[in-house]
Design an enzyme around this catalytic site. Structure first.
Site, PDB file in Angstrom:
ATOM      1  N   SER A 130       0.857  -1.195   0.000  1.00 28.12           N
ATOM      2  CA  SER A 130       0.000   0.000   0.000  1.00 28.12           C
ATOM      3  C   SER A 130       0.885   1.234   0.000  1.00 28.12           C
ATOM      4  CB  SER A 130      -0.888  -0.005   1.248  1.00 28.12           C
ATOM      5  OG  SER A 130      -1.514   1.249   1.442  1.00 28.12           O
ATOM      6  N   TYR A 143      -2.013   0.564  10.121  1.00 32.95           N
ATOM      7  CA  TYR A 143      -2.051  -0.213   8.872  1.00 32.95           C
ATOM      8  C   TYR A 143      -0.775   0.011   8.067  1.00 32.95           C
ATOM      9  CZ  TYR A 143      -3.660  -1.683   4.229  1.00 32.95           C
ATOM     10  OH  TYR A 143      -3.786  -2.293   2.991  1.00 32.95           O
TER      11      TYR A 143
END
Length: 220
Positions: A130, A143
């Site tokens: 990501s 995250y």
């Protein structure tokens, strides 16, 4: 015939990639926690399915036993963590530990379990990362930290396993349930669908470039 194992394959990017590989003649083993959606997807694709949680060591062992031949491992399954996304000052430590278990330790455990099969076929590992791994987005610290750790795990694996291709890919924002949980359905609805990044991933797998971190833009 080529063989692939895809985690998080009941929806989103995992399902979109599974459909494309099935169309290309790959033999697939799919896994995800949502048994009903997973079994439906596997039936539609003519694939095998083994529902379960990749953070469960017993499930990892079952997956590895089910793929004596493996050309591609796709670590796509991922957790988001608490929502609304908390600032790091407020992040519950137990929740962060659980997120590292799902997003870092589980993918590495699956790599460890399947490496004999991957080495035998000179296969490849595709870890889904990501932009939160490298950018400082408020609320995305937990995250993002897990994805940064997965990036480095991938980086070292690439150095240690020269006969296995290792890629870690940032696919960009996609119209998924996870994004909707993070930013709301309206913003998530404006993102491109997961299917839009699949051609780039197929080119990556087909061309087998040197190991490294790739963004969607670099692959298109």
């Amino acid at each position: 015939m080529k063989h692939a194992l895809i985690t998080g394959a009941s929806r989103g990017l995992g399902l979109a990639l599974a459909k494309a590989l099935a169309d290309d003649g790959w033999s697939l083993l799919l896994t995800a926690r949502g048994e009903e959606d997973l079994m439906s997807a596997a039936f539609d694709l003519g694939a095998r399915a083994l529902p379960g949680d990749v953070a469960d060591p017993a499930h990892v062992a079952r997956l590895a036993d089910s793929v004596p031949e493996l050309d591609l491992l796709v670590n796509n399954a991922s957790g988001l963590g608490p929502t609304p996304l908390p600032r790091l000052a407020d992040y519950p430590p137990d929740a962060l530990r659980a997120l590292f278990e799902t997003n870092v330790i589980a993918p590495l455990a699956l790599v460890q379990a399947t490496l004999p099969a991957l080495r035998k076929r000179k296969g490849a590992i595709l870890n889904i990362s990501s932009d939160a791994a490298v950018e400082a987005y408020e609320g995305w610290g937990g995250y993002g930290a897990t994805k940064a750790a997965l990036d480095q795990v991938s980086n070292v694996l690439a150095a240690e396993e020269p006969d296995v291709a290792v890629w870690w890919v940032d696919p960009g924002e996609m119209r998924t349930r996870m994004l909707a949980d993070a930013v709301g359905p309206e913003e998530a609805g404006a993102a491109p669908p997961p299917e839009s990044v699949v051609p780039a991933l197929l080119r990556l797998v087909g061309s087998r470039p040197a190991p490294g971190r790739f963004t969607r833009g670099a692959l298109e």
